[in-house]
Scaffold this active site. Sequence first.
Site, short mmCIF file in Angstrom:
data_model
loop_
_atom_site.label_atom_id
_atom_site.label_comp_id
_atom_site.label_asym_id
_atom_site.label_seq_id
_atom_site.Cartn_x
_atom_site.Cartn_y
_atom_site.Cartn_z
N GLY A 1 -2.25 1.98 -22.44
CA GLY A 1 -3.51 1.37 -22.06
C GLY A 1 -4.23 0.49 -23.05
O GLY A 1 -5.28 -0.06 -22.71
N CYS B 1 -3.90 -5.06 -20.09
CA CYS B 1 -3.57 -3.80 -19.42
C CYS B 1 -4.85 -3.17 -18.88
O CYS B 1 -5.87 -3.13 -19.57
CB CYS B 1 -2.89 -2.85 -20.40
#
Length: 347
Positions: free
Chosen positions: A181, A186
């Site tokens: 993440g 992202c």
Amino acid sequence: MRIEEDLKLGFKDVLIRPKRSTLKSRSEVELERQFTFKHSGLSWSGVPIIAANMDSVGTFSMAEALASFDVLTAVHKHYTLEQWAAFVQRVPASVLRHVMVSTGTSEADFVKMQQILALSPGLKFICIDVANGYSEHFVAFLQKAREACPNHVICAGNVVTGEMVEELILSGADIVKVGIGPGSVCTTRVKTGVGYPQLSAVIECADAAHGLGGQIVSDGGCSVPGDVAKAFGGGADFVMLGGMLAGHDECEGTVVEENGEKFMLFYGMSSESAMKRHVGGVAQYRAAEGKTVKLPLRGEVEFTVRDILGGLRSACTYVGAERLKELTKRTTFIRVAEQENRVFGSN
């Protein structure tokens, strides 16, 4: 359910404390590292930075450009076998030694990976890449790849905790890719609520890997050269960069024009843009976990790489590290409430 009370940190939460140094110049710093990998037994030397296996970063053109800096490129998995064959025939062995062959975990991916590796004995690195490295299927694929490719260096991920790093190394990984993440495009953390602050993940995963004779690559979270230095300072053996290398001529990305100005599209590999391009769209059972941004064209990547390597050398001089290998031993992090003076903007 339980809550862990320990505070976890990202790169923005710390600075590196300066220390007495005997170095007279940044030019005295040696950025090259030498590794002998646990399972393959292969040795490699070079600058341990890797261009990410994204289709607008990890390109053949990028691999050629970065090889001149002794830097690795994880070439994305969407090139055809014919394109790989043409590339292997065209470039010298000095480029191939800086190339990672990326793969997913399907049976078709496995077959294609073996076909690509068979094109040249100079292709020694494999990058097995999935968003969630905690699945049993992923571990089984890693074991299968290790059995089939005993003499290749295998990098596998992504994970963010020590116990999974240990499992992947024991299952055949030489290098474990760390990060869930933190990437610039992202959105996993906001779509799923899952993740781990990158600096803490690096520190904890490096400790686990080094105890077993393995290595880690910090994947994601770097937005400036100082973050690269922090990743190495936290114990990363390699640092993978996506957004910092995006938007350059070598990225082979889609260029669009708005109001007379040209931009290059850059997107996460779990984004709607990526899935439309490679698998026909977002499946009904899943959500896109990446975004698409438009970047002003940045020219040749050479100048950005020089800036990153220059910042890394400077960081080493501030703490007295003559070699990049010494940076983690010389690093003391201090927690901070601010990073920079923003009177005239960021960076």
